[in-house]
Design an enzyme around this catalytic site. Sequence first.
Site, PDB file in Angstrom:
ATOM      1  N   GLN A   1      -6.554  -1.074   5.186  1.00  0.00           N
ATOM      2  CA  GLN A   1      -7.150  -1.731   6.355  1.00  0.00           C
ATOM      3  C   GLN A   1      -8.505  -2.359   6.052  1.00  0.00           C
ATOM      4  OE1 GLN A   1      -5.954  -2.375   9.349  1.00  0.00           O
ATOM      5  NE2 GLN A   1      -4.030  -1.240   9.173  1.00  0.00           N
TER       6      GLN A   1
ATOM      7  N   ALA B   1       0.814  -1.217   0.000  1.00  0.00           N
ATOM      8  CA  ALA B   1       0.000   0.000   0.000  1.00  0.00           C
ATOM      9  C   ALA B   1       0.849   1.269   0.000  1.00  0.00           C
ATOM     10  CB  ALA B   1      -0.947  -0.006   1.189  1.00  0.00           C
ATOM     11  N   THR B   2       2.029   1.215   0.591  1.00  0.00           N
ATOM     12  CA  THR B   2       2.888   2.406   0.573  1.00  0.00           C
ATOM     13  C   THR B   2       3.193   2.788  -0.871  1.00  0.00           C
ATOM     14  OG1 THR B   2       3.894   1.814   2.678  1.00  0.00           O
ATOM     15  CG2 THR B   2       5.130   3.333   1.283  1.00  0.00           C
TER      16      THR B   2
ATOM     17  N   THR C   1      10.299  -6.795 -13.040  1.00  0.00           N
ATOM     18  CA  THR C   1       9.896  -8.200 -13.065  1.00  0.00           C
ATOM     19  C   THR C   1       8.864  -8.486 -11.979  1.00  0.00           C
ATOM     20  OG1 THR C   1      12.101  -8.769 -13.840  1.00  0.00           O
ATOM     21  CG2 THR C   1      10.768 -10.572 -12.955  1.00  0.00           C
TER      22      THR C   1
ATOM     23  N   CYS D   1       3.929   2.322  12.568  1.00  0.00           N
ATOM     24  CA  CYS D   1       4.781   3.219  11.794  1.00  0.00           C
ATOM     25  C   CYS D   1       5.365   4.363  12.616  1.00  0.00           C
ATOM     26  CB  CYS D   1       3.995   3.795  10.638  1.00  0.00           C
ATOM     27  SG  CYS D   1       2.954   2.554   9.881  1.00  0.00           S
TER      28      CYS D   1
HETATM   29  C1  LIG Z   1      -0.346  -0.899   6.447  1.00  0.00           C
HETATM   30  C2  LIG Z   1      -0.882   0.326   5.838  1.00  0.00           C
HETATM   31  C3  LIG Z   1      -0.228   0.962   4.768  1.00  0.00           C
HETATM   32  C4  LIG Z   1       1.094   0.490   4.236  1.00  0.00           C
HETATM   33  O1  LIG Z   1       1.047  -0.782   3.681  1.00  0.00           O
HETATM   34  P1  LIG Z   1       2.438  -1.512   3.324  1.00  0.00           P
HETATM   35  O2  LIG Z   1       2.021  -2.810   2.779  1.00  0.00           O
HETATM   36  O3  LIG Z   1       3.202  -1.614   4.592  1.00  0.00           O
HETATM   37  O4  LIG Z   1       3.147  -0.679   2.334  1.00  0.00           O
HETATM   38  C5  LIG Z   1      -0.810   2.081   4.226  1.00  0.00           C
HETATM   39  N1  LIG Z   1      -1.960   2.571   4.700  1.00  0.00           N
HETATM   40  C6  LIG Z   1      -2.614   2.011   5.723  1.00  0.00           C
HETATM   41  C7  LIG Z   1      -3.894   2.576   6.192  1.00  0.00           C
HETATM   42  C8  LIG Z   1      -2.093   0.867   6.329  1.00  0.00           C
HETATM   43  O5  LIG Z   1      -2.740   0.323   7.352  1.00  0.00           O
END
Ligand SMILES: *Cc1c(COP(=O)(O)O)cnc(C)c1O
Length: 395
Positions: free
Chosen positions: A184, A76-77, A244, A329
């Site tokens: 989430q 997600a990052t 890749t 985080c």
């Molecule tokens: C965990 C999380 C992320 C980051 O996800 P990663 O897989 O660690 O990059 C971003 N946004 C929210 C709301 C998250 O809970």
Amino acid sequence: MNRRHLVYLDYAATTPVDSEIAAAMADCLQSPYGFANPSSNHVAGRQSAELVERARAQVGALLNAEPRDLAFTSGATESNNLAIFGAARHRAHRGKHLITMTTEHKSVIECFEALQREGFDVTWLDPDKSGKLDPQLLEAAIRDDTQLVSVMHINNETGVIQDIASIAAICHRRDVLYHCDAAQSAGKLPLDIAALGIDLLSLTGHKFYGPQGAGALFVADRPGCQLEPLLFGGSQERRRRPGTHAVHQILGLGLAAELALSRLAADLPHCRRLRERLWLGIRDLPGLCRNGDEKETFAGILNVSTAGVDGESLMLALEPLCVARGSACNAQSGESSFVLRAMGRSDALAQSAIRFSFGRETTNDDIDVAIERFRWAVNHLGKLRPPETATATRA
Ligand SMILES: *Cc1c(COP(=O)(O)O)cnc(C)c1O
């Protein structure tokens, strides 16, 4: 530390990988039909390309999205970075105003801070006391030059659920792109992208029983919703995310999506029962209060503050319970939660916050251990605190 005594209640940071998914990923790494480069034109490559496309269909099914509108990323990052930088830069010639919230995940907040340094104008909206965004506030913040709104679905610290359908509708009326960080919620709440009208949506596998390091970004197929890529150097993922494919990771993400779809209806009530059990077990503790709107929070998260108790001491006293202070985080920074402060909590209350999060594999026994440990820790630390704060009232 004795591993047998660990009670893991930090599902919002990472969920355990489903054992069948872990086995399928290991198989994939060891068979040429799995590990071959999907861009290679031989029989093994074509087979592993098929695995990637099957995973894309599985993630598409979870979201009711067209598989071809999904790009695989590392999580997600990366999806958030690609969506926010990508859309802001692509639409910069139209205008440079962007909107987000102060309670977003750092991987959203820091993108907007970087864009501010590039000359974009960012409006930061605060939530109300319950953690929710008032849609009228958003409506009022949109200007003629606004290009992008980013508001998350479930907050990672408090579990507060935003009304993303209303937010998407407002954005569409004003021809503004709407990005949703659904890290989430994907795989945990029903999500129908087509019905919601979301333009950009980020998810990550390790929040719903898949592997870490595998995620996706949904990009709606409509004019105006295009991205400048962050990476260059290949034609994978329609040039949105060259490099890749990590086939075993993508396979794991796809299987997690498929499993989530079939388990959603059972997982949610399970979480609700666990949270009720936990809350009933601790709510009478002196100075305890719950963070986040009670009705509109995700059932897998319970976030509480305890007046007069120091959060760091509490974390230590809770071991071997694996819970979180704020989110994983910012855990290292020692700062109190910016999310809770944005909701109007005092510094002291934000500082004492503990997030319990749980899910599919959590048992009643886990919750009972948590209750016992938390009660002991709060009472123990309460005895140590100076008398004037010992009688602190409920917030
Ligand atoms: C965990 C999380 C992320 C980051 O996800 P990663 O897989 O660690 O990059 C971003 N946004 C929210 C709301 C998250 O809970």
